[in-house]
Design an enzyme around this catalytic site. Structure first.
Site, PDB file in Angstrom:
ATOM      1  N   LYS A  13       0.840  -1.208   0.000  1.00 43.95           N
ATOM      2  CA  LYS A  13       0.000   0.000   0.000  1.00 43.95           C
ATOM      3  C   LYS A  13       0.870   1.250   0.000  1.00 43.95           C
ATOM      4  O   LYS A  13       0.631   2.190  -0.756  1.00 43.95           O
ATOM      5  CB  LYS A  13      -0.944  -0.013   1.216  1.00 43.95           C
ATOM      6  CG  LYS A  13      -2.069  -1.027   1.052  1.00 43.95           C
ATOM      7  CD  LYS A  13      -2.845  -1.291   2.336  1.00 43.95           C
ATOM      8  CE  LYS A  13      -3.828  -2.441   2.114  1.00 43.95           C
ATOM      9  NZ  LYS A  13      -4.538  -2.860   3.311  1.00 43.95           N
ATOM     10  N   GLN A  69      -4.365  -1.410   9.583  1.00 48.07           N
ATOM     11  CA  GLN A  69      -4.371  -2.758   9.000  1.00 48.07           C
ATOM     12  C   GLN A  69      -5.004  -3.762   9.969  1.00 48.07           C
ATOM     13  O   GLN A  69      -4.631  -3.828  11.138  1.00 48.07           O
ATOM     14  CB  GLN A  69      -2.923  -3.168   8.655  1.00 48.07           C
ATOM     15  CG  GLN A  69      -2.814  -4.482   7.933  1.00 48.07           C
ATOM     16  CD  GLN A  69      -3.451  -4.470   6.536  1.00 48.07           C
ATOM     17  OE1 GLN A  69      -3.302  -3.509   5.789  1.00 48.07           O
ATOM     18  NE2 GLN A  69      -4.181  -5.512   6.202  1.00 48.07           N
ATOM     19  N   ASP A  71     -10.819   3.022   3.936  1.00 47.96           N
ATOM     20  CA  ASP A  71     -11.219   1.619   3.795  1.00 47.96           C
ATOM     21  C   ASP A  71     -12.745   1.502   3.717  1.00 47.96           C
ATOM     22  O   ASP A  71     -13.268   0.480   3.288  1.00 47.96           O
ATOM     23  CB  ASP A  71     -10.743   0.807   5.023  1.00 47.96           C
ATOM     24  CG  ASP A  71      -9.458   0.036   4.745  1.00 47.96           C
ATOM     25  OD1 ASP A  71      -9.160  -0.214   3.564  1.00 47.96           O
ATOM     26  OD2 ASP A  71      -8.773  -0.322   5.725  1.00 47.96           O
TER      27      ASP A  71
END
Ligand code: NAP
Length: 282
Positions: free
Chosen positions: A53, A97, A120
């Protein structure tokens, strides 16, 4: 029939070029897109994901910063970091994460991320906005799947869409996005009776379970679009999806490979969401 390949790697490259161009224009005006990625602990898969990422951000000309915290980080310390990032003007997107270590309440952490920086799309407000048809951020994997479906040129209006898997990060938001595009949607889970009969009705079949090769060609409607979200590592180290590619590609009209299908799209849509977050602040 031999299915056409829906090449996620190629589409991701195309979209990332456009995203990089938009980022460079924003940077020239003093608004470089910025993403903060937070990793708690040393889970090897998570380390690979966050590295990818951060590197995708760099390639697209985004500012990015990585916060690596030890596995014994307290929930309070993590919440404090997220709150600090919420207040930083050069950070437009925050990604924590998952999974987090067991002593940390991941719901609490996600709810602490400012909804307008939740790239997200997992914050409960963003889930609610998606559910009510006014999405702020679309969760990256289902958003990527919608882009892949767009690429086929097939209309989703009135199409029979079947989603296998009902997780909060893939299956459920995927079903919402398909519904909002006019498809008639069925969502299957581990309790579904006669999975094959649902699959066989699908013009659009999205599989997100995490079981290697569980969907075989005999379960697919001829000509269907088959999107394989699953990523499974076999004992020999190779990756495979939830769909048995060889038998499915004999029947489907379109199919995504694993790797090179949905995977590259997920990170691309993270960049897209971060870009959208900046654009909303202007
Ligand atoms: P998850 O949270 O484990 O959810 C799996 C879902 O599959 C659950 O809803 C479960 O049903 C359902 N399921 C389990 N066995 C089933 C069966 N036999 N028949 C029908 N449904 C069944 O998984 P996830 O996070 O959604 O991820 C799914 C897969 O996608 C994994 O392989 C993951 O690695 C992959 N993934 C890929 C990307 C990408 O970028 N390509 C991104 C995210 C995830 P219940 O609700 O009844 O338990």
């Amino acid at each position: 029939m031999t299915a056409k390949i829906l090449d996620g790697a190629a589409l991701a490259r195309e979209l990332r070029t456009e995203i990089a161009k938009a980022a460079s224009e924003l940077t020239a005006k003093g608004h470089q897109p910025g993403l903060a990625v937070v990793l708690v602990g040393e889970d090897p898969a998570s380390q690979v994901y966050v590295r990818n990422k951060v590197s995708a951000c760099e390639q697209a000309g985004f500012y990015s910063e990585m916060h690596r915290l030890p596995a014994n980080t307290s929930e309070a310390a993590l919440l404090e970091l997220v709150t600090t990032l919420n207040h930083r003007d050069n950070i437009h997107g925050i990604l924590v994460q998952l999974p987090l270590p067991a002593h940390i309440n991941s719901h609490k952490v996600i709810e602490t991320i400012a909804a307008e920086k939740d790239v997200d799309g997992f914050h409960i407000s963003n889930a609610g906005l998606l559910m009510t048809g006014q999405p702020l951020f679309r969760p990256c994997t289902p958003y990527g799947v919608m882009k892949l479906l767009e690429k086929t040129g097939i209309s989703l209006r009135g199409a029979e869409a079947v989603v296998i898997g009902a997780s909060n990060i893939v299956g459920k938001p995927q079903a919402m996005l398909l519904l909002q595009s006019g498809a008639t949607v069925t969502v299957c889970n581990s309790k579904t009776k006669d999975l094959a009969s649902h699959c066989k009705r699908a013009d659009i079949l999205v599989v997100a379970v995490g079981r290697p090769n569980m969907i075989t060609g005999d379960m697919i409607k001829p000509g269907a679009v088959v999107i394989d979200v699953g990523i499974n590592r076999l004992p020999d180290g190779k990756l495979c999806g939830d769909v048995d590619f060889n038998s499915a590609s004999e029947v489907a009209g379109w199919i995504t490979p694993v790797p090179g299908g949905v995977g590259p799209m997920t990170i691309t849509m993270l960049l897209q969401n971060t870009l959208e977050a900046v654009q909303r602040t202007l």
